[in-house]
Scaffold this motif. Structure first.
Motif, short mmCIF file in Angstrom:
data_model
loop_
_atom_site.label_atom_id
_atom_site.label_comp_id
_atom_site.label_asym_id
_atom_site.label_seq_id
_atom_site.Cartn_x
_atom_site.Cartn_y
_atom_site.Cartn_z
N ALA A 78 0.82 -1.20 0.00
CA ALA A 78 0.00 0.00 0.00
C ALA A 78 0.86 1.26 0.00
O ALA A 78 0.34 2.36 -0.10
N TYR A 130 -6.19 0.91 -6.37
CA TYR A 130 -5.31 1.50 -5.36
C TYR A 130 -5.71 2.96 -5.24
O TYR A 130 -5.80 3.68 -6.24
N TYR A 160 -4.50 2.90 0.00
CA TYR A 160 -5.23 1.64 0.21
C TYR A 160 -5.13 0.78 -1.05
O TYR A 160 -5.45 1.22 -2.15
N SER A 206 -6.53 -2.63 -2.69
CA SER A 206 -7.58 -3.64 -2.54
C SER A 206 -7.06 -5.05 -2.78
O SER A 206 -7.58 -6.01 -2.20
N SER A 252 -4.04 -6.43 -2.00
CA SER A 252 -3.35 -6.98 -0.83
C SER A 252 -4.17 -6.79 0.45
O SER A 252 -3.84 -7.34 1.49
N ASN A 253 -5.23 -5.98 0.36
CA ASN A 253 -6.05 -5.64 1.52
C ASN A 253 -5.19 -4.99 2.60
O ASN A 253 -5.32 -5.29 3.79
N GLU A 254 -4.33 -4.06 2.17
CA GLU A 254 -3.45 -3.34 3.08
C GLU A 254 -3.64 -1.84 2.90
O GLU A 254 -4.03 -1.37 1.82
N ALA A 255 -3.35 -1.10 3.97
CA ALA A 255 -3.46 0.35 3.91
C ALA A 255 -2.22 0.98 4.53
O ALA A 255 -1.58 0.40 5.41
N PRO A 307 -10.53 2.64 6.82
CA PRO A 307 -10.06 1.32 6.39
C PRO A 307 -11.15 0.26 6.57
O PRO A 307 -11.80 0.21 7.62
N VAL A 319 -8.48 -4.89 7.39
CA VAL A 319 -7.35 -4.37 6.61
C VAL A 319 -6.13 -4.16 7.51
O VAL A 319 -6.24 -3.64 8.62
N LYS A 320 -4.97 -4.59 7.03
CA LYS A 320 -3.72 -4.35 7.74
C LYS A 320 -3.28 -2.92 7.47
O LYS A 320 -3.10 -2.51 6.32
N VAL A 321 -3.09 -2.12 8.54
CA VAL A 321 -2.71 -0.72 8.40
C VAL A 321 -1.28 -0.52 8.87
O VAL A 321 -0.91 -0.90 9.98
#
Length: 405
Positions: free
Chosen positions: A93, A130, A142, A144, A146-149, A273, A277-279
Motif C-alpha cells: 500500500a 489502489y 489503500y 484492494s 493486498s487488503n493493506e493500507a 479502512p 485491513v492491515k494498516v
C-alpha cells in the motif's frame, strides 16, 4: 489550479530505478491522461499570452478521469524491477510502489481535488484498485488486492508552507495530482535553453485547447519537444506529451480523458479502512518501520553501490552543462569497476543479469564503460566506477566523460 496540491513534488524520484535514472526523470511521473481529436478554431495567441494564461489560472477544484502511457524502451530486466512489494514501509500500500509502475505501460485513474488540502487518486488497472487520499492532516494509501493500507499524519515540525498549517505529508508528495502540476514544473524549468511556441489547437477531454510547444535549443538531448495542451477557457493544462528526438510515439502521454471543474462532494475524500485491513503507520521522521525494498542484486554491482543504498547513497554528484542537456556526474568512490564484475565468477546472478542488460560497450579518453539506454534517460557507467546520467544521447555522455575524466 490543483497545482497547489501536496500530492506530487518528488514523484519522479520513484518513477524508475534510482540506480540508473538519478536525474532527468522528472518527466516520468506526470499524472493521468490522454485524449485528442480535431483542432478547434480558436483566436490566435502568442506564446507569451498563453504562458500568462497558464500562470493566471487558479483552478482549485476538479474531478474526472485520466490516463498516462509511458514508453521508455526499458530493458526487460529493468521493467521487472519496477513496482512490487516493499515500498516505504514494507507493504504494497506504500505510495512509491505505485509511482514506480508509471514508468512503463498504460495506466488509468480517477482524480479529484478540492484545494491544497484535499486530493484523491484512484488507480484503475484491472479489477483491483489502489487509492491515495489526502484529506487535511491525514494521508491514506489503500490497496484492494493486498487488503493493506498505509496511513500518515502530518509532522508537527514540518517546514512552514508545506501543507495545511505548515505541515508536510511525505507520502502524499510522492504522487502528482494532475497534469497542471507537471506542466507548471516543466514551464518553470524551461528557461533560456528552451524555444517556446504555440502549436496546433486540440480537443482534450472534450474541451478546446491551445498547445504550447517547448523545444531544447541545444543538440544532444533525447527530448525532441514537450507539448502542453492548455484549456482555452480557464488556462488549466489538460495534457502533457513528451516526444523523442528519434520520433515514434510519445515517450510519455499524460492527460485527462474527462474533466469537470465543479467542487467535488466532500465525502469524495473521506476514507475509513475496511474491516480486517492491515494498516501500516508512517511518520514525519520516516516512512514506517520496515526497510525499503532497494534494488535486489544491484547493490552488488561495483560502481552502482552508492546509488542503490549499499554505500548509504553518498556518491558525490556534480551537474555538468545546463537545461535539457545537463548531465549528472556521480563519483561513487567504488574501488572496483564493471570489468571486475565481468570476471567475478562468484558475483550474484542478479548482478550478472543486470550487466548483460546494459547496452553498448563504449570507450574514449575516459577509459571504457557501458551505456544503459532508454528512450529518455541514458547512463554511462565507466569501468572505474563513475556514472554519467541524463536525458541526453550516448554520444553526449561519452563527450562529457572525456572532458571530465
Amino acid at each position: 489550479m490543483a497545482a497547489k496540491a501536496n500530492i506530487s513534488r518528488r514523484a519522479a524520484r520513484y518513477a524508475v530505478p534510482a540506480a540508473v535514472f538519478g536525474v532527468a526523470a522528472g518527466a516520468i511521473a506526470m499524472v493521468p491522461a490522454f485524449a485528442n481529436s480535431g483542432g478547434p478554431d480558436l483566436p490566435a495567441v502568442t506564446a507569451q499570452q498563453l504562458l500568462e494564461k497558464v500562470a493566471a489560472s487558479d483552478v482549485q477544484q476538479l474531478s474526472g478521469s485520466a490516463k498516462i502511457t509511458t514508453d521508455l524502451g526499458l530493458p526487460k530486466l529493468a521493467t521487472g524491477l519496477l513496482g512490487g512489494g516493499g515500498g516505504i514501509a514494507g507493504g504494497s500500500a506504500a505510495p512509491e510502489d505505485k509511482v514506480a509502475q508509471l514508468a512503463n505501460g498504460t495506466h488509468t485513474f480517477r482524480v479529484a481535488a478540492d484545494g491544497p488540502d484535499r486530493q484523491k487518486l484512484t488507480f484503475l488497472d484491472g479489477k483491483d484498485e489502489y487509492s491515495l487520499v489526502h484529506n487535511g492532516d491525514d494521508v491514506w494509501g489503500y490497496d484492494s488486492k493486498s487488503n493493506e493500507a498505509f496511513h500518515e499524519k502530518a509532522g508537527k515540525d514540518a517546514a512552514p508552507g508545506a501543507g495545511k498549517g505548515g505541515k508536510d505529508h511525505k507520502s502524499a508528495d510522492r504522487l502528482a495530482a494532475s497534469p497542471q502540476e507537471m506542466a507548471q514544473e516543466v514551464l518553470k524549468a524551461a528557461g533560456p535553453t528552451t524555444d517556446i511556441s504555440v502549436g496546433d489547437t486540440a480537443r482534450v477531454a472534450g474541451r478546446d485547447a491551445y498547445q504550447l510547444v517547448l523545444k531544447p535549443k541545444a543538440n544532444g538531448s533525447t527530448v525532441g519537444s514537450v507539448k502542453i495542451a492548455v484549456d482555452a477557457g480557464n488556462g488549466v493544462p489538460l495534457r502533457v506529451q513528451l516526444l523523442s528526438t528519434e520520433g515514434g510515439k510519445p515517450i510519455v502521454d499524460a492527460g485527462f480523458t474527462k474533466v469537470d471543474f465543479a467542487k467535488p462532494a466532500a465525502d469524495t475524500f473521506a476514507f475509513t479502512p475496511p474491516k480486517g485491513v492491515k494498516v501500516t503507520e508512517g511518520g514525519p521522521e520516516g516512512h514506517g518501520k520496515g526497510e525499503g525494498r532497494g534494488l535486489k542484486g544491484l547493490e552488488s554491482i561495483p560502481g552502482l553501490d552508492a546509488l542503490t543504498g549499499a554505500a548509504d547513497g553518498k556518491g558525490e554528484v556534480k551537474v555538468l552543462g545546463e537545461g535539457w542537456a545537463s548531465i549528472a556526474r556521480i563519483e561513487t568512490g567504488s574501488q572496483k569497476g564493471l570489468k571486475d564484475l565481468e570476471n567475478d565468477k562468484d558475483a550474484p546472478k542478479e548482478a550478472k543479469q543486470f550487466l548483460d542488460a546494459l547496452g553498448d560497450k563504449v570507450s574514449g579518453k575516459f577509459g571504457e564503460g557501458r551505456v544503459f539506454k532508454t528512450r529518455l534517460v541514458n547512463a554511462l557507467i565507466t569501468d572505474d566506477g563513475k556514472v554519467y546520467v541524463g536525458a541526453v544521447t550516448k554520444d553526449a555522455l561519452v563527450k562529457a566523460a572525456d572532458a571530465h575524466k
